[in-house]
Scaffold this motif. Structure first.
Motif, PDB file in Angstrom:
ATOM      1  N   ALA A  77      78.012 138.117  -0.094  1.00 35.37           N
ATOM      2  CA  ALA A  77      78.177 139.463  -0.578  1.00 35.37           C
ATOM      3  C   ALA A  77      79.096 139.365  -1.831  1.00 35.37           C
ATOM      4  CB  ALA A  77      78.251 140.358   0.273  1.00 35.37           C
ATOM      5  N   ASN A  78      80.382 138.919  -1.301  1.00 34.83           N
ATOM      6  CA  ASN A  78      81.340 139.062  -2.548  1.00 34.83           C
ATOM      7  C   ASN A  78      81.118 138.145  -3.843  1.00 34.83           C
ATOM      8  OD1 ASN A  78      82.939 140.636  -1.121  1.00 34.83           O
ATOM      9  ND2 ASN A  78      84.163 139.282  -0.177  1.00 34.83           N
ATOM     10  N   SER A  79      80.285 136.946  -3.509  1.00 35.65           N
ATOM     11  CA  SER A  79      80.165 136.038  -4.465  1.00 35.65           C
ATOM     12  C   SER A  79      79.009 136.652  -5.510  1.00 35.65           C
ATOM     13  CB  SER A  79      79.548 134.729  -3.846  1.00 35.65           C
ATOM     14  OG  SER A  79      78.922 133.881  -4.988  1.00 35.65           O
ATOM     15  N   TYR A  80      77.908 137.369  -4.822  1.00 38.46           N
ATOM     16  CA  TYR A  80      76.810 137.991  -5.620  1.00 38.46           C
ATOM     17  C   TYR A  80      77.461 139.217  -6.321  1.00 38.46           C
ATOM     18  CZ  TYR A  80      73.587 135.709  -2.402  1.00 38.46           C
ATOM     19  OH  TYR A  80      72.629 134.773  -1.603  1.00 38.46           O
ATOM     20  N   LEU A  81      78.413 139.791  -5.842  1.00 37.47           N
ATOM     21  CA  LEU A  81      78.887 140.964  -6.553  1.00 37.47           C
ATOM     22  C   LEU A  81      79.592 140.520  -7.907  1.00 37.47           C
ATOM     23  CD1 LEU A  81      79.720 143.907  -6.524  1.00 37.47           C
ATOM     24  CD2 LEU A  81      82.087 143.184  -5.583  1.00 37.47           C
ATOM     25  N   LEU A  82      80.454 139.351  -7.650  1.00 37.09           N
ATOM     26  CA  LEU A  82      81.228 138.907  -8.901  1.00 37.09           C
ATOM     27  C   LEU A  82      80.133 138.220  -9.810  1.00 37.09           C
ATOM     28  CD1 LEU A  82      84.344 137.649  -6.875  1.00 37.09           C
ATOM     29  CD2 LEU A  82      84.158 139.651  -7.971  1.00 37.09           C
ATOM     30  N   LYS A  83      79.127 137.499  -9.391  1.00 37.56           N
ATOM     31  CA  LYS A  83      78.375 136.940 -10.089  1.00 37.56           C
ATOM     32  C   LYS A  83      77.346 138.018 -10.924  1.00 37.56           C
ATOM     33  CE  LYS A  83      78.472 132.571  -7.985  1.00 37.56           C
ATOM     34  NZ  LYS A  83      77.582 131.515  -7.069  1.00 37.56           N
ATOM     35  N   THR A  84      76.785 138.793 -10.267  1.00 39.91           N
ATOM     36  CA  THR A  84      75.786 139.710 -10.844  1.00 39.91           C
ATOM     37  C   THR A  84      76.377 140.892 -11.432  1.00 39.91           C
ATOM     38  OG1 THR A  84      75.321 140.816  -8.677  1.00 39.91           O
ATOM     39  CG2 THR A  84      73.988 138.578  -9.071  1.00 39.91           C
ATOM     40  N   ILE A  85      77.357 141.547 -11.061  1.00 38.24           N
ATOM     41  CA  ILE A  85      77.874 142.610 -11.380  1.00 38.24           C
ATOM     42  C   ILE A  85      78.885 142.556 -12.699  1.00 38.24           C
ATOM     43  CG2 ILE A  85      78.601 144.950 -11.250  1.00 38.24           C
ATOM     44  CD1 ILE A  85      76.016 144.594  -9.941  1.00 38.24           C
ATOM     45  N   SER A  86      80.052 142.108 -12.068  1.00 39.97           N
ATOM     46  CA  SER A  86      81.426 141.913 -12.792  1.00 39.97           C
ATOM     47  C   SER A  86      82.390 140.889 -12.279  1.00 39.97           C
ATOM     48  CB  SER A  86      81.992 143.212 -13.401  1.00 39.97           C
ATOM     49  OG  SER A  86      83.064 142.806 -14.132  1.00 39.97           O
ATOM     50  N   LEU A 113      81.370 151.741  -6.752  1.00 33.89           N
ATOM     51  CA  LEU A 113      80.251 152.296  -6.313  1.00 33.89           C
ATOM     52  C   LEU A 113      79.331 151.507  -5.989  1.00 33.89           C
ATOM     53  CD1 LEU A 113      80.258 155.824  -8.195  1.00 33.89           C
ATOM     54  CD2 LEU A 113      80.778 155.484  -5.718  1.00 33.89           C
ATOM     55  N   TRP A 114      79.375 150.185  -6.207  1.00 38.02           N
ATOM     56  CA  TRP A 114      78.395 149.063  -5.988  1.00 38.02           C
ATOM     57  C   TRP A 114      78.165 148.753  -4.763  1.00 38.02           C
ATOM     58  CZ3 TRP A 114      75.344 148.016  -9.924  1.00 38.02           C
ATOM     59  CH2 TRP A 114      75.607 148.226 -11.206  1.00 38.02           C
ATOM     60  N   GLY A 115      76.821 148.416  -4.374  1.00 28.19           N
ATOM     61  CA  GLY A 115      76.446 147.995  -2.948  1.00 28.19           C
ATOM     62  C   GLY A 115      75.544 147.025  -2.974  1.00 28.19           C
ATOM     63  N   LEU A 116      75.596 146.143  -1.936  1.00 25.91           N
ATOM     64  CA  LEU A 116      74.623 145.002  -1.857  1.00 25.91           C
ATOM     65  C   LEU A 116      73.843 144.999  -0.546  1.00 25.91           C
ATOM     66  CD1 LEU A 116      77.323 143.694  -3.365  1.00 25.91           C
ATOM     67  CD2 LEU A 116      75.525 141.960  -3.989  1.00 25.91           C
ATOM     68  N   GLN A 117      72.719 144.851  -0.489  1.00 22.50           N
ATOM     69  CA  GLN A 117      71.882 144.545   0.701  1.00 22.50           C
ATOM     70  C   GLN A 117      71.510 142.884   0.836  1.00 22.50           C
ATOM     71  OE1 GLN A 117      68.718 147.141   1.450  1.00 22.50           O
ATOM     72  NE2 GLN A 117      69.538 148.665  -0.050  1.00 22.50           N
ATOM     73  N   LEU A 118      71.996 142.395   2.098  1.00 22.15           N
ATOM     74  CA  LEU A 118      71.842 140.763   2.171  1.00 22.15           C
ATOM     75  C   LEU A 118      70.852 140.896   3.345  1.00 22.15           C
ATOM     76  CD1 LEU A 118      74.190 140.573   0.282  1.00 22.15           C
ATOM     77  CD2 LEU A 118      75.082 138.846   1.689  1.00 22.15           C
ATOM     78  N   ASP A 119      70.137 139.792   3.381  1.00 26.57           N
ATOM     79  CA  ASP A 119      69.228 139.475   4.611  1.00 26.57           C
ATOM     80  C   ASP A 119      70.263 138.786   5.543  1.00 26.57           C
ATOM     81  OD1 ASP A 119      67.921 137.447   6.556  1.00 26.57           O
ATOM     82  OD2 ASP A 119      65.889 137.835   5.169  1.00 26.57           O
ATOM     83  N   GLY A 120      70.275 139.287   6.624  1.00 30.46           N
ATOM     84  CA  GLY A 120      71.087 138.977   7.921  1.00 30.46           C
ATOM     85  C   GLY A 120      71.093 137.632   8.209  1.00 30.46           C
ATOM     86  N   ALA A 121      69.739 137.011   8.178  1.00 31.89           N
ATOM     87  CA  ALA A 121      69.571 135.672   8.761  1.00 31.89           C
ATOM     88  C   ALA A 121      69.912 134.619   7.559  1.00 31.89           C
ATOM     89  CB  ALA A 121      68.152 135.466   9.248  1.00 31.89           C
TER      90      ALA A 121
END
Length: 192
Positions: A77-86, A113-121
């Motif tokens: 999630a942190n990786s996606y946040l930093l790559k996709t948002i800022s 105020l950013w949130g991410l949804q990840l597939d748990g599996a």
């Protein structure tokens, strides 16, 4: 003479309640306006078609044994946040919302105020959203000022909700008396 004195006391009490009601209403008008608007929006958030509150996306498995460990999902999630948002955003987590029935995990961050949804599996990114419902809630309860001013223990929120709660109680009591007081005075006059 006694009934006249009683009527004067009732009229005086009514004038005092009217003044308290008017002054409190004038002083706190903008706060009541914000509370009313944000309260309406929060009441309708699940019915806003994804504008205020994003829909929850479906993951691949609802079986927890199939899921990745939480620390791995957090890293993804942190990786996606930093790559996709800022790459400048904080990765401090406010909360992790596990939706077993959806096979999905929501990561909600503390400092934005950013949130991410990840597939748990699989850890696949399902959705990225601005959490407008959190912003509206922070305005509604006054905690937006605590965030903005950096207070340590939500002192502004506690003060704000205390003042507004007491004001609502004062409005309820004085409003009731402004409705009931004249009826009581007319009834007492009819008895004389």
């Amino acid at each position: 003479m006694r009934k006249d004195t009683k009527r004067q006391r009732q009229a005086k009490l009514l004038r005092i309640f009217r003044k308290i009601h008017r002054v409190t209403g004038a002083a706190l008008f903008m706060f009541f306006f914000f509370i009313a608007i944000t309260g309406l929006l929060l009441g309708w958030k699940k019915h806003s078609g994804g504008v205020i509150l994003s829909k929850s996306y479906q993951g691949t498995s609802t079986e927890l044994k199939d899921w990745l460990p939480i620390d791995s999902l957090n890293s993804l999630a942190n990786s996606y946040l930093l790559k996709t948002i800022s790459s400048n955003l904080s990765t401090d987590i406010d909360r992790i919302d596990i939706r077993k029935d959806k096979g999905m995990v929501k990561f909600i961050y503390a400092d934005h105020l950013w949130g991410l949804q990840l597939d748990g599996a699989t850890g696949k990114l399902l959705h990225v959203d601005r959490r407008y419902s959190d912003l509206i809630e922070n305005i509604h309860d006054g905690s937006i000022l605590d965030t903005y001013l950096g207070t340590s223990d939500n002192q502004i929120k506690v003060f704000y909700t205390t003042v507004m709660g007491i004001a609502l109680l004062v409005f309820t009591i004085t409003g009731f008396w402004l409705w009931y007081g004249p009826k009581r005075m007319r009834r007492n006059n009819g008895a004389t």
